[in-house]
Design a protein around this motif. Structure first.
Motif, PDB file in Angstrom:
ATOM      1  N   GLY A  61       0.771  -1.240   0.432  1.00 30.99           N
ATOM      2  CA  GLY A  61      -0.246   0.108   0.396  1.00 30.99           C
ATOM      3  C   GLY A  61       1.238   1.328  -0.207  1.00 30.99           C
ATOM      4  O   GLY A  61       1.911   1.372   0.475  1.00 30.99           O
ATOM      5  N   VAL A  62       0.532   2.631  -0.940  1.00 36.18           N
ATOM      6  CA  VAL A  62       0.909   3.643  -0.703  1.00 36.18           C
ATOM      7  C   VAL A  62       0.270   4.768  -0.721  1.00 36.18           C
ATOM      8  O   VAL A  62      -1.235   5.263  -0.937  1.00 36.18           O
ATOM      9  N   TYR A  63       0.700   5.539   0.480  1.00 37.90           N
ATOM     10  CA  TYR A  63      -0.256   6.370   0.697  1.00 37.90           C
ATOM     11  C   TYR A  63       0.474   7.520   0.496  1.00 37.90           C
ATOM     12  O   TYR A  63       1.013   8.400   1.022  1.00 37.90           O
ATOM     13  N   ILE A  64       0.153   8.621  -0.711  1.00 33.32           N
ATOM     14  CA  ILE A  64       0.055   9.658  -0.937  1.00 33.32           C
ATOM     15  C   ILE A  64      -0.568  11.209  -0.508  1.00 33.32           C
ATOM     16  O   ILE A  64      -1.370  11.145  -0.498  1.00 33.32           O
ATOM     17  N   SER A  65       0.131  12.334  -0.202  1.00 31.87           N
ATOM     18  CA  SER A  65      -0.054  12.746   1.257  1.00 31.87           C
ATOM     19  C   SER A  65       0.476  14.339   0.036  1.00 31.87           C
ATOM     20  O   SER A  65       1.080  14.515   0.115  1.00 31.87           O
ATOM     21  N   ILE A  93       3.183  -0.681   3.602  1.00 30.79           N
ATOM     22  CA  ILE A  93       2.758   0.376   3.634  1.00 30.79           C
ATOM     23  C   ILE A  93       4.319   1.261   3.315  1.00 30.79           C
ATOM     24  O   ILE A  93       4.751   1.433   4.890  1.00 30.79           O
ATOM     25  N   VAL A  94       3.920   2.269   2.398  1.00 31.62           N
ATOM     26  CA  VAL A  94       5.329   3.777   2.205  1.00 31.62           C
ATOM     27  C   VAL A  94       4.372   4.446   2.190  1.00 31.62           C
ATOM     28  O   VAL A  94       2.931   4.893   1.720  1.00 31.62           O
ATOM     29  N   ILE A  95       4.899   6.018   2.758  1.00 31.72           N
ATOM     30  CA  ILE A  95       3.991   7.510   2.597  1.00 31.72           C
ATOM     31  C   ILE A  95       4.533   8.130   2.336  1.00 31.72           C
ATOM     32  O   ILE A  95       5.867   8.283   2.781  1.00 31.72           O
ATOM     33  N   TYR A  96       4.810   8.625   0.974  1.00 30.08           N
ATOM     34  CA  TYR A  96       5.100   9.568   0.426  1.00 30.08           C
ATOM     35  C   TYR A  96       4.300  11.180   0.460  1.00 30.08           C
ATOM     36  O   TYR A  96       2.985  11.642   0.861  1.00 30.08           O
ATOM     37  N   ASP A  97       5.259  12.299   0.806  1.00 33.43           N
ATOM     38  CA  ASP A  97       4.944  13.611   0.804  1.00 33.43           C
ATOM     39  C   ASP A  97       5.467  14.483  -0.420  1.00 33.43           C
ATOM     40  O   ASP A  97       5.678  14.147  -0.714  1.00 33.43           O
ATOM     41  N   LEU A  98       4.077  14.766  -1.110  1.00 40.03           N
ATOM     42  CA  LEU A  98       4.470  15.960  -2.088  1.00 40.03           C
ATOM     43  C   LEU A  98       4.561  16.911  -1.837  1.00 40.03           C
ATOM     44  O   LEU A  98       4.462  17.634  -3.002  1.00 40.03           O
ATOM     45  N   SER A  99       4.155  17.582  -1.387  1.00 49.43           N
ATOM     46  CA  SER A  99       4.359  18.979  -0.902  1.00 49.43           C
ATOM     47  C   SER A  99       6.065  19.471  -1.360  1.00 49.43           C
ATOM     48  O   SER A  99       5.901  20.461  -1.979  1.00 49.43           O
ATOM     49  N   ASN A 100       6.505  19.213  -1.022  1.00 46.68           N
ATOM     50  CA  ASN A 100       8.348  19.697  -1.943  1.00 46.68           C
ATOM     51  C   ASN A 100       7.562  19.420  -3.260  1.00 46.68           C
ATOM     52  O   ASN A 100       8.430  20.071  -3.628  1.00 46.68           O
ATOM     53  N   PHE A 101       7.507  18.144  -3.955  1.00 46.81           N
ATOM     54  CA  PHE A 101       6.855  18.242  -5.072  1.00 46.81           C
ATOM     55  C   PHE A 101       7.057  19.303  -6.039  1.00 46.81           C
ATOM     56  O   PHE A 101       6.159  20.021  -6.673  1.00 46.81           O
ATOM     57  N   ILE A 102       5.410  19.955  -4.882  1.00 44.51           N
ATOM     58  CA  ILE A 102       4.438  20.585  -5.475  1.00 44.51           C
ATOM     59  C   ILE A 102       4.627  22.672  -5.473  1.00 44.51           C
ATOM     60  O   ILE A 102       4.419  23.055  -5.985  1.00 44.51           O
ATOM     61  N   SER A 103       5.683  22.619  -4.743  1.00 46.46           N
ATOM     62  CA  SER A 103       5.667  23.586  -4.077  1.00 46.46           C
ATOM     63  C   SER A 103       7.373  23.856  -4.408  1.00 46.46           C
ATOM     64  O   SER A 103       7.792  25.337  -4.486  1.00 46.46           O
ATOM     65  N   ARG A 129      -2.423  -1.054  -3.026  1.00 46.79           N
ATOM     66  CA  ARG A 129      -3.356  -0.254  -2.803  1.00 46.79           C
ATOM     67  C   ARG A 129      -2.917   1.771  -2.666  1.00 46.79           C
ATOM     68  O   ARG A 129      -1.852   0.745  -2.510  1.00 46.79           O
ATOM     69  N   VAL A 130      -4.339   2.265  -3.022  1.00 43.78           N
ATOM     70  CA  VAL A 130      -2.713   3.449  -2.816  1.00 43.78           C
ATOM     71  C   VAL A 130      -4.539   4.074  -2.389  1.00 43.78           C
ATOM     72  O   VAL A 130      -5.634   4.299  -2.556  1.00 43.78           O
ATOM     73  N   VAL A 131      -3.694   5.264  -1.269  1.00 44.09           N
ATOM     74  CA  VAL A 131      -4.815   6.706  -1.035  1.00 44.09           C
ATOM     75  C   VAL A 131      -4.286   7.829  -1.309  1.00 44.09           C
ATOM     76  O   VAL A 131      -3.113   7.776  -0.706  1.00 44.09           O
ATOM     77  N   ILE A 132      -5.198   8.412  -1.903  1.00 42.00           N
ATOM     78  CA  ILE A 132      -4.479  10.072  -2.078  1.00 42.00           C
ATOM     79  C   ILE A 132      -4.768  10.610  -0.822  1.00 42.00           C
ATOM     80  O   ILE A 132      -6.254  11.333  -1.124  1.00 42.00           O
ATOM     81  N   ASP A 133      -4.812  11.616  -0.426  1.00 45.20           N
ATOM     82  CA  ASP A 133      -4.511  12.500   0.268  1.00 45.20           C
ATOM     83  C   ASP A 133      -4.703  13.738   0.255  1.00 45.20           C
ATOM     84  O   ASP A 133      -3.131  14.092   0.540  1.00 45.20           O
ATOM     85  N   LYS A 163      -4.660  -3.346 -11.943  1.00 40.35           N
ATOM     86  CA  LYS A 163      -5.204  -3.489 -11.021  1.00 40.35           C
ATOM     87  C   LYS A 163      -4.815  -2.728 -10.089  1.00 40.35           C
ATOM     88  O   LYS A 163      -4.652  -3.625  -8.705  1.00 40.35           O
ATOM     89  N   VAL A 164      -5.246  -1.662  -9.665  1.00 39.98           N
ATOM     90  CA  VAL A 164      -4.899  -0.983  -8.797  1.00 39.98           C
ATOM     91  C   VAL A 164      -5.799  -0.672  -8.041  1.00 39.98           C
ATOM     92  O   VAL A 164      -6.983  -0.209  -8.320  1.00 39.98           O
ATOM     93  N   THR A 165      -6.272  -1.183  -6.359  1.00 41.66           N
ATOM     94  CA  THR A 165      -7.747   0.169  -5.793  1.00 41.66           C
ATOM     95  C   THR A 165      -6.885   1.030  -5.613  1.00 41.66           C
ATOM     96  O   THR A 165      -6.383   0.773  -4.359  1.00 41.66           O
ATOM     97  N   ALA A 166      -7.936   2.003  -5.471  1.00 33.04           N
ATOM     98  CA  ALA A 166      -7.832   3.474  -4.949  1.00 33.04           C
ATOM     99  C   ALA A 166      -8.523   3.964  -4.838  1.00 33.04           C
ATOM    100  O   ALA A 166      -9.932   3.868  -5.008  1.00 33.04           O
ATOM    101  N   ILE A 167      -8.409   4.970  -3.266  1.00 33.58           N
ATOM    102  CA  ILE A 167      -8.677   5.844  -2.328  1.00 33.58           C
ATOM    103  C   ILE A 167      -8.921   7.309  -2.510  1.00 33.58           C
ATOM    104  O   ILE A 167      -6.952   7.316  -2.303  1.00 33.58           O
ATOM    105  N   THR A 168      -9.430   8.436  -3.259  1.00 34.16           N
ATOM    106  CA  THR A 168      -8.824   9.956  -3.052  1.00 34.16           C
ATOM    107  C   THR A 168      -9.317  10.137  -1.923  1.00 34.16           C
ATOM    108  O   THR A 168     -10.641  10.269  -2.170  1.00 34.16           O
ATOM    109  N   ILE A 169      -9.291  10.904  -1.581  1.00 38.53           N
ATOM    110  CA  ILE A 169      -9.565  11.495  -0.191  1.00 38.53           C
ATOM    111  C   ILE A 169     -10.084  12.729  -0.709  1.00 38.53           C
ATOM    112  O   ILE A 169      -8.842  14.119  -1.255  1.00 38.53           O
TER     113      ILE A 169
END
Length: 236
Positions: A61-65, A93-103, A129-133, A163-169
């Motif tokens: 699972g990957v959690y992309i914040s 499970i791996v958590i990624y923070d995209l704030s640096n990429f975006i800014s 499995r992916v969660v985008i928040d 075949k990735v199941t994802a939740i976007t918050i």
């Protein structure tokens, strides 16, 4: 052919007690779902439960914040009996923070650039499995907010082939207005909290769910030390 059809209709558990039953056995494999609601309604908790359920069955699972850093997310989840640290240390499970990429840089990224980065992360981690928040702040951080639906549709098609199941918050800013991702996603789950007779009431509502017969009425929900728990009864 039968085997292919079985794969198309394969269900994956949400990890949320009581919710799978309301969904006809869980979420459909390879689909993208939106979980929305006001702040403090349990969206992030549900997303983490979804990833932990996959990790228990060796589905990475990957959690992309988009905004919060990994440390904040982990700290917020430590009071639950999730054993999240174990799954993080084992890299299930791996958590990624995209704030640096975006800014970074002097120019705002486009929707396409942000979603290409999300795609890169998913491929790199071989996530199932992916969660985008959350997509909500991105509408103010990208250069081309008008291209949101087109780019999210592109991402959804890609995740389906992988075949990735994802939740976007997303944050529910106005209850009577729907966002682009809610239109193109396979399902929309709304989490509520409100006061009734001086008591806080929590509820969950399956607003939309393709491929599944479902009740659209609000259902009772609690947040316990085991996470979100759903009951097949009215919240009051």
């Amino acid at each position: 052919m039968e085997r292919e059809l079985d794969l198309v209709y394969k269900r994956v558990s949400t990890g949320v007690k009581g919710l799978d039953e309301l969904l006809g056995g869980g979420l459909l494999l390879g689909r993208v779902y939106v979980v929305t609601g006001p702040p403090g309604s349990g969206k992030t908790t549900l997303g983490i439960q979804f990833l932990i359920e996959g990790a228990k069955h060796n589905e990475k699972g990957v959690y992309i914040s988009i905004v919060d850093d990994a440390r904040t997310i982990i700290q917020d989840m430590l009071h639950f009996k999730f054993n999240l640290l174990y799954y993080l240390k084992s890299k299930k499970i791996v958590i990624y923070d995209l704030s640096n990429f975006i800014s970074e840089g002097n120019k705002k990224p486009t929707w396409g650039e942000v979603l290409d980065e999300i795609k890169r992360i998913i491929l790199q981690e071989n996530a199932k499995r992916v969660v985008i928040d959350s997509f909500t702040p991105l509408e103010f951080l990208v250069e081309d907010p008008e291209n949101k639906r087109r780019e999210i549709t592109r991402l959804i098609k890609l995740l389906s082939t992988m075949k990735v199941t994802a939740i976007t918050i997303t944050e529910m800013l106005e209850s009577d207005k729907y966002t682009d991702d809610q239109y193109v996603a396979s399902g929309v789950i709304v989490m509520h909290h409100f006061m009734r007779q001086y008591q806080m009431i929590r509820a969950i509502q399956i607003l939309k769910m393709r491929g599944t017969a479902h009740d659209t009425n609000m259902k009772k929900m609690r947040i316990t030390e085991d996470g979100v728990v759903v009951y097949n009864e009215a919240p009051w």
